[in-house]
Design a protein around this motif. Structure first.
Motif, short mmCIF file in Angstrom:
data_model
loop_
_atom_site.label_atom_id
_atom_site.label_comp_id
_atom_site.label_asym_id
_atom_site.label_seq_id
_atom_site.Cartn_x
_atom_site.Cartn_y
_atom_site.Cartn_z
N THR A 329 33.38 31.70 -11.46
CA THR A 329 32.43 32.00 -12.53
C THR A 329 32.27 33.50 -12.70
O THR A 329 32.23 34.01 -13.83
CB THR A 329 31.08 31.34 -12.24
N ARG A 330 32.16 34.21 -11.60
CA ARG A 330 32.06 35.67 -11.69
C ARG A 330 33.27 36.25 -12.42
O ARG A 330 33.16 37.20 -13.20
CB ARG A 330 31.98 36.26 -10.28
N ALA A 331 34.45 35.69 -12.15
CA ALA A 331 35.66 36.18 -12.80
C ALA A 331 35.72 35.81 -14.28
O ALA A 331 36.35 36.52 -15.08
CB ALA A 331 36.89 35.63 -12.08
N LEU A 332 35.06 34.72 -14.67
CA LEU A 332 35.07 34.27 -16.06
C LEU A 332 34.12 35.06 -16.95
O LEU A 332 34.38 35.22 -18.15
CB LEU A 332 34.70 32.79 -16.13
N ILE A 333 33.02 35.52 -16.40
CA ILE A 333 31.96 36.13 -17.21
C ILE A 333 32.48 37.29 -18.08
O ILE A 333 32.11 37.37 -19.26
CB ILE A 333 30.78 36.55 -16.32
N PRO A 334 33.36 38.18 -17.59
CA PRO A 334 33.81 39.28 -18.44
C PRO A 334 34.56 38.82 -19.70
O PRO A 334 34.64 39.57 -20.68
CB PRO A 334 34.73 40.09 -17.52
N ARG A 335 35.13 37.62 -19.69
CA ARG A 335 35.85 37.15 -20.87
C ARG A 335 35.21 35.92 -21.51
O ARG A 335 35.86 35.18 -22.24
CB ARG A 335 37.31 36.86 -20.53
N VAL A 336 33.93 35.74 -21.26
CA VAL A 336 33.25 34.56 -21.78
C VAL A 336 33.19 34.58 -23.30
O VAL A 336 33.30 33.53 -23.95
CB VAL A 336 31.84 34.41 -21.17
N ASN A 337 33.04 35.76 -23.90
CA ASN A 337 32.98 35.81 -25.37
C ASN A 337 34.28 35.34 -26.00
O ASN A 337 34.27 34.69 -27.05
CB ASN A 337 32.62 37.23 -25.83
N GLN A 338 35.39 35.66 -25.37
CA GLN A 338 36.68 35.19 -25.86
C GLN A 338 36.75 33.66 -25.79
O GLN A 338 37.21 32.99 -26.74
CB GLN A 338 37.81 35.80 -25.04
N LEU A 339 36.29 33.08 -24.67
CA LEU A 339 36.26 31.63 -24.54
C LEU A 339 35.41 30.98 -25.62
O LEU A 339 35.80 29.98 -26.23
CB LEU A 339 35.71 31.24 -23.16
N LEU A 340 34.26 31.57 -25.86
CA LEU A 340 33.34 31.01 -26.85
C LEU A 340 33.92 31.09 -28.25
O LEU A 340 33.77 30.17 -29.06
CB LEU A 340 32.00 31.73 -26.77
N GLN A 341 34.58 32.20 -28.56
CA GLN A 341 35.20 32.34 -29.88
C GLN A 341 36.32 31.33 -30.08
O GLN A 341 36.43 30.71 -31.14
CB GLN A 341 35.72 33.77 -30.05
N GLN A 342 37.14 31.14 -29.06
CA GLN A 342 38.21 30.16 -29.15
C GLN A 342 37.66 28.76 -29.33
O GLN A 342 38.18 27.95 -30.12
CB GLN A 342 39.09 30.23 -27.90
N GLN A 343 36.58 28.46 -28.61
CA GLN A 343 35.97 27.14 -28.74
C GLN A 343 35.35 26.94 -30.12
O GLN A 343 35.43 25.87 -30.70
CB GLN A 343 34.91 26.95 -27.64
N GLN A 344 34.76 27.98 -30.65
CA GLN A 344 34.17 27.90 -31.99
C GLN A 344 35.25 27.62 -33.03
O GLN A 344 35.06 26.82 -33.95
CB GLN A 344 33.43 29.18 -32.33
N GLN A 345 36.38 28.26 -32.89
CA GLN A 345 37.48 28.04 -33.83
C GLN A 345 37.98 26.61 -33.75
O GLN A 345 38.32 25.98 -34.77
CB GLN A 345 38.61 29.02 -33.53
N GLN A 346 38.03 26.05 -32.53
CA GLN A 346 38.45 24.67 -32.37
C GLN A 346 37.50 23.71 -33.10
O GLN A 346 37.95 22.72 -33.73
CB GLN A 346 38.50 24.29 -30.90
N GLN A 347 36.22 24.02 -33.06
CA GLN A 347 35.22 23.10 -33.58
C GLN A 347 34.98 23.24 -35.07
O GLN A 347 34.24 22.46 -35.65
CB GLN A 347 33.91 23.30 -32.80
N GLN A 348 35.58 24.22 -35.71
CA GLN A 348 35.38 24.42 -37.14
C GLN A 348 36.27 23.48 -37.95
O GLN A 348 37.31 23.06 -37.51
CB GLN A 348 35.67 25.88 -37.51
#
Length: 348
Positions: A329-348
């Protein structure tokens, strides 16, 4: 203090379920208690006429104490879900998949609680799970999960199940959310959006029903360790399947094993899931399997890991895989915004 043992005339209560085979006697033995003093679990040995071996059953007696508040309501609601699952889902699910799941014999509910009389899985799955699962056991559980998830894949969530699967989802864990310490401030800042992306409102793509509480205490294994069974279906409901995988890893797989084999285990689950979809759902399953690419699964997995550690950061860290979960989780936090953006694109 555990609730008092109920005195039940089991022979009379169960006779209608054994038509043509008179019950000569029933032995009852308490074997455990439910979380937070909400009841107990007993084993029954039902001796039938002209049968040498007794029939083994499990009784889960749910007798909630008087209470109120979010935690109490969540627990009581979860037993309503379990009642619905055993009455309306389990029989067809077991017939279709052969999964190790208790078969319901008698399910009752009343204002004072619930009673589940179920087949005893220990006759076929005699070995309880250890605190940390070995590789063979992990793969057995991942195969079970793949079969379970494929059965519900991209189908409407049955109305009686959890509309958000798992027991740690944010809407009912606001108290724990408020207790997150400063060291988890970055995770707390994105927790609401992670939660929204996991809900995937209005979308069914890649959604399934998860077990919601897949940990070693709720698992049993066959003698050779290659097959498993699961019980406690209080939190089964809508989510991404890898939410179960995250919880299994964090709760019941040793961190050192996960450091070395996380990718191997995820690839195994993915392959098992795609195989189940293709073999059990026909052309629609083949098409669904083609869409569920490894990168999509990994993104869902990472978001689910962030969400679960959010819960633990407020509730308390535990589990044999907790060190792995924290590091990842600590390693994921710096790129969490990228994950969220990719997930948002999937859900559109």
């Amino acid at each position: 203090m555990p609730p008092p043992v109920l005195q039940v005339d089991w022979a009379n209560k169960l006779q209608s379920h054994f038509q043509g085979a008179p019950i000569l006697g029933v032995k009852s033995r308490p074997i455990g208690s439910l979380w937070a003093g909400y009841g107990g679990v007993s084993s029954l040995q039902v001796q039938l006429k002209d049968q040498s071996a007794p029939v083994a059953l499990i009784v889960k007696d749910v007798r909630p104490p008087r209470g109120s508040g979010v935690s109490h309501e969540r627990k009581v609601a979860s037993y309503r879900v379990e009642e619905y699952f055993y009455k309306n889902i389990a029989p067809d699910l077991i017939s279709a998949t052969g999964l190790g799941i208790p078969r319901p014999l008698a399910i009752e509910s009343a204002p004072t609680g619930f009673q589940f009389v179920l087949t005893d899985l220990r006759t076929e799955y005699p070995h309880p799970a250890p605190d940390s699962l070995d590789g063979k056991q992990v793969r057995a559980v991942l195969s079970w999960l793949a079969t379970y998830h494929a059965y519900f894949w991209e189908q409407p969530t049955p109305a009686g199940l959890q509309q958000q699967g798992s027991y740690w989802y944010l809407d009912t864990r606001r108290e724990e959310f408020a207790q997150m310490g400063r060291s988890w401030g970055d995770l707390k800042e994105v927790a609401e959006e992670v939660d929204q992306r996991l809900k995937s409102p209005g979308k069914s793509e890649f959604m399934t029903c998860i077990h919601g509480d897949v940990k070693n205490e709720n698992l049993l294994f066959s003698a050779d360790g290659t097959r498993c069974a699961a019980y406690d279906f209080q939190y089964t409901g809508r989510s991404y399947g890898v939410r179960d995988v995250v919880y299994l890893f964090a709760s019941s797989v040793d961190s050192s094993d996960l450091d070395e084999r996380e990718d191997e285990y995820l690839s195994y689950y993915h392959a098992e899931l795609l195989d189940r979809l293709a073999t059990s759902r026909g052309a629609a399953g083949v098409e669904a399997a083609a869409r569920y690419r490894p990168d999509v699964m990994r993104r869902h997995f990472d978001l689910a890991l962030l969400d679960y550690v959010r819960f633990m950061a407020g509730w308390g860290m535990w589990g044999s895989g907790v060190d792995w979960a924290v590091r990842r989780t600590r390693a994921l936090i710096p790129r969490v915004n990228q994950l969220l953006q990719q997930q948002q694109q999937q859900q559109q």
